[in-house]
Scaffold this active site. Structure first.
Site, PDB file in Angstrom:
ATOM      1  N   ASP A   1       0.873  -1.165   0.000  1.00  0.00           N
ATOM      2  CA  ASP A   1       0.000   0.000   0.000  1.00  0.00           C
ATOM      3  C   ASP A   1       0.917   1.223   0.000  1.00  0.00           C
ATOM      4  O   ASP A   1       2.088   1.150   0.388  1.00  0.00           O
ATOM      5  CB  ASP A   1      -0.956   0.014   1.198  1.00  0.00           C
ATOM      6  CG  ASP A   1      -2.134   0.973   0.966  1.00  0.00           C
ATOM      7  OD1 ASP A   1      -2.057   1.806   0.032  1.00  0.00           O
ATOM      8  OD2 ASP A   1      -3.128   0.904   1.708  1.00  0.00           O
TER       9      ASP A   1
HETATM   10  C1  BGC Z   1      -4.857   3.497   0.033  1.00  0.00           C
HETATM   11  C2  BGC Z   1      -4.966   2.505  -1.098  1.00  0.00           C
HETATM   12  C3  BGC Z   1      -4.783   3.202  -2.410  1.00  0.00           C
HETATM   13  C4  BGC Z   1      -3.431   3.900  -2.403  1.00  0.00           C
HETATM   14  C5  BGC Z   1      -3.116   4.646  -3.683  1.00  0.00           C
HETATM   15  C6  BGC Z   1      -3.580   4.315  -0.065  1.00  0.00           C
HETATM   16  O1  BGC Z   1      -3.582   5.337   0.863  1.00  0.00           O
HETATM   17  O2  BGC Z   1      -4.912   2.831   1.270  1.00  0.00           O
HETATM   18  O3  BGC Z   1      -6.207   1.850  -1.056  1.00  0.00           O
HETATM   19  O4  BGC Z   1      -4.894   2.295  -3.464  1.00  0.00           O
HETATM   20  O5  BGC Z   1      -3.414   4.846  -1.346  1.00  0.00           O
HETATM   21  O6  BGC Z   1      -3.947   5.730  -3.828  1.00  0.00           O
END
Ligand code: BGC
Length: 739
Positions: free
Chosen positions: A263
């Protein structure tokens, strides 16, 4: 003729010569694994290091020297997010990146229709292809454990079986277009508050029975090509580099051959990332300004720090090659896949898909005094900020730049064009006008006091034939929004007060709730009709109006238990949420004390009556379930059992019913839930029509996770199949045996 044969021979010879010169890694006639070996053998150490970490907010660099293009990822999961600046979250301001906003995944889950999940995945895949995105960051299948969870709206509810059946076709549909799903957030990211610091303590049984099944199904049945490690910790280690979660369960036990993507900013340590199963690092130093403004990407944990450890001889390239192999496999499945179809954006078919999913996902929770469907009202009053608020903007990474979003008020005005439709704001919630540079369409500016707003709503309600209050949550901080959880289970702002005031002058009130979560509804006994309308994207207003008018007969069912109060929820009743900070305030331990008793499993075990049960949802028609027959009296480990039930539409309009089958163990050496969903089927029937619905279960339907044996166990003995149309409406009970 001779000339033709000569030239054909020459062309054949050239093609053969070319084929001979084509390196194996580019030769499409060769198996992918052979091509991967060949590509790997040609890559320099620098190139290998480069493909396992980001080069911008959402892309990694490919291997240009060998002809592998950049790999572009994007959020997900409800539409293709607008392009952002190279190293900023702010949208880049392109004019060709507006998308169709599909309904949030809670709505998809509420359709209980796997065919619509397939359509969702395919449609999203086509939009992603047009935008040259090869990995969509979604779908999310974290279990709805507490109704305060800020991201529940992005997930598929509380039940592992329902979420599993819905995620598989979504992944397959998306990937059928040559676009990878990135199933998230693996795992145990069940609330947002302190998401980077929460260390989840959970029994193996709850882990395997509740929190992992949807991920496992996405991997083993859906064949997901990538998975996103979650921010939180498990067993004291961050999930983006957690050996138990990634090496053991995901890769070894489930045989996952895809890429583990961190993530954004979820990676914290080079050596853990090397050893513990992370393949591709994204989002470290995410602000790109104060941290990592220069060479940010070289400083990633899996960038120069990794290379240095290899150069110093601390690591060989064994782990690196394994990661690169997986990334190359992803390239061959996506960017290097020449069989991909063409993509298209904002097509009529995508809008139709979004509308259909929205209409099938809307849940009619309550309908008394025949209020719905609305019968030619002459004067309609719409009240509430959510009737004029764009919900596709905001809420975190799932925020979109929708090409169109029909607001509820506009949808109602269009559908009831013959009526006088008036509007009163009712309350002020969130007046923010943009998110990451994407503007909301309608000004939410308001200066009047709450007293004035209430007075206006009451005055206008007095002579309305019907009042439609469009309220609920929104995508602002501490609502249905990433990064935090809700602070209260109550409806925010002055909504309850305004509803009570309106009820005093006009009891003909339809409450339309926009949210991905339940809430307390203190006036519930006085309000005759309640509709759960989720965050349903581009076609929101049209979908809501079509259900209110009865053009569409509602057929959604709740994918979670709608608690009357927080103490009906295991995570809260056991005092488990949000956890306890350790002395150094770096980690907060959250022990899932309720174990496997999540959602209806908890309310069942305590004999509690929620406001609305899991699987509940009404229709404008009535259905009758006939006598259930079975193909056998018993299950064996190798055979299945099918329950057949005739379903008749006994009302006056066509509609769909969802037949649900729950299994109850009559005896067991371990604690078992009162019942668990194990099969369901949606059926569409004309008035008077009868169809047989078949529900099939196998031995997995009676198995539990045996902690001592570290595996699934099916105990011989008696079980009950409970069949009906909601978890609290299961009139048929059939006893069977596992031999
Ligand atoms: C989120 C993800 C997301 C990623 C990219 C993160 O903060 O938890 O779900 O895909 O950001 O935007």
């Amino acid at each position: 003729m001779k000339k033709f044969i000569m030239s054909a021979l020459m062309i054949g010879a050239t093609a053969a010569a070319q084929a001979q010169n084509t390196p194996v890694y580019l030769d499409e006639t060769k198996p992918i694994e052979q091509r991967i070996d060949d590509a790997l053998s040609r890559m320099t150490l620098e190139e290998k290091i480069a493909v396992i970490h980001a080069q911008s907010k959402f892309s990694s660099p490919g291997v240009k020297r060998l002809g592998f293009p950049d790999l572009w990822t994007d959020d997900g999961p409800h539409g293709v997010r607008p392009d952002v600046l190279w190293d900023e979250w702010e949208q880049a301001g392109q004019t060709n990146d507006s998308c169709v906003a599909f309904p949030a995944l809670t709505c998809l889950a509420a359709t209980w229709n796997p065919q619509l999940a397939r359509l969702y995945g395919e449609s999203l895949g086509e939009e992603a292809l047009y935008r040259n995105k090869s990995v969509m960051l979604g779908p999310g299948v974290n279990i709805y454990r507490t109704p305060l969870g800020g991201r529940n709206f992005e997930y598929m509810g509380e039940d592992p079986w329902l979420a599993s059946r819905m995620v598989v076709p979504y992944v397959q549909g998306l990937q059928s277009k040559g676009v990878a799903a990135c199933v998230k957030h693996y795992a145990l990211n069940n609330d947002e508050e302190y998401r980077h610091q929460v260390n989840v303590i959970v029994s193996d049984r709850a882990l395997h029975e509740i929190y992992l099944p949807a991920f496992k199904a996405a991997v083993q049945e859906g064949g997901a090509w990538s998975i996103m490690g979650a921010y939180n910790l498990y067993q004291g280690v961050h999930n983006c580099h957690n050996a138990t979660m990634l090496n053991k369960i995901l890769k070894k036990d489930w045989g996952f051959d895809g890429v583990v993507i961190s993530d954004w900013g979820g990676c914290h340590d080079t050596e853990e990332a090397i050893k513990n199963g992370l393949d591709l690092e994204f989002g470290s130093w995410t602000n790109g300004l104060s941290e990592g403004a220069s060479n940010a990407y070289d400083n990633y944990y899996l960038a120069l720090p990794y290379k240095k450890l290899i150069k110093e001889g601390k690591y060989t390239t064994e782990e690196l090659d394994e990661k690169v192999r997986r990334v190359l496999r992803l390239f061959y499945r996506t960017t290097m896949n020449r069989q991909k179809p063409y993509g298209f954006l904002c097509s009529e078919s995508h809008y139709q898909a979004a509308l259909k999913i929205a209409q099938e996902g809307i849940v009619l929770l309550k309908n008394e005094r025949g209020l719905l469907p609305l019968n030619n009202p002459k004067k309609i009053l719409v009240v509430g900020e959510n009737a004029i608020k764009m919900m596709t903007v905001g809420g975190g990474s799932s925020s979109l730049k929708a090409q169109k979003e029909i607001l509820p008020l506009d949808g109602i005005k269009a559908r009831f064009a013959d009526a006088e439709v008036d509007y009163a704001r009712g309350y002020v919630g969130d007046t923010v006008q943009s998110y990451n540079g994407v503007k909301v369409g309608r000004s939410l500016y308001e200066t009047r006091s709450q007293t004035e707003l209430t007075a206006e709503a009451v005055a206008k309600a007095k002579d309305a034939d019907v009042v439609i209050f469009v309220g609920g949550l929104n995508k602002s901080d501490y609502q249905d929004c990433e990064g935090h959880d809700r602070k209260s289970y109550d409806l925010p702002y002055a909504q309850n007060e305004v509803i009570e005031a309106i009820l005093k002058v006009n009891p003909r009130l339809v409450y339309v709730n926009i949210s991905g979560n339940g809430a307390t509804l203190p006036w519930i006994k006085k309000v005759p009709a309640i509709v759960q309308a989720w965050f349903i994207g581009s076609e929101s207003g049209e979908a809501i109006a079509s259900v209110l008018a009865g053009d569409v007969n509602p057929s959604g069912k709740l994918p979670f238990t709608w608690y009357a109060s927080l103490d009906q929820c295991g995570a809260h009743a056991t005092g488990s949420y949000p956890g306890t900070w350790r002395e150094d305030y770096k980690i907060i331990d959250e022990e899932y004390k309720e174990g496997i008793y999540v959602g209806y499993r908890y309310t069942d075990s305590k004999g509690l009556k929620p406001l609305f049960a899991f699987g509940h949802g009404l229709s404008y028609t009535t259905f009758k379930l006939g006598k259930v027959t079975t193909n056998t009296q018993h299950l064996t480990p190798n055979t299945q059992m099918t329950f057949t039930v005739p379903v008749t539409n006994t009302g006056k309009v066509a509609g769909s019913e969802i037949v649900q089958l729950y299994v109850a163990a009559k005896q067991s050496k371990v604690d078992r839930p009162v019942k668990e969903l194990k099969a369901f089927q949606k059926v569409y029937l004309q008035p008077g029509e009868t169809q047989n619905v078949s529900l099939t279960i196998g031995v997995d339907a009676v198995s539990y996770y045996d902690e001592a044996a570290k595996g699934w166990n099916a105990e011989p003995g008696s079980y009950e199949a409970l069949i009906g149309t909601a978890s609290d409406k299961l009139p048929t009970k059939i006893t069977f045996k596992l031999k």
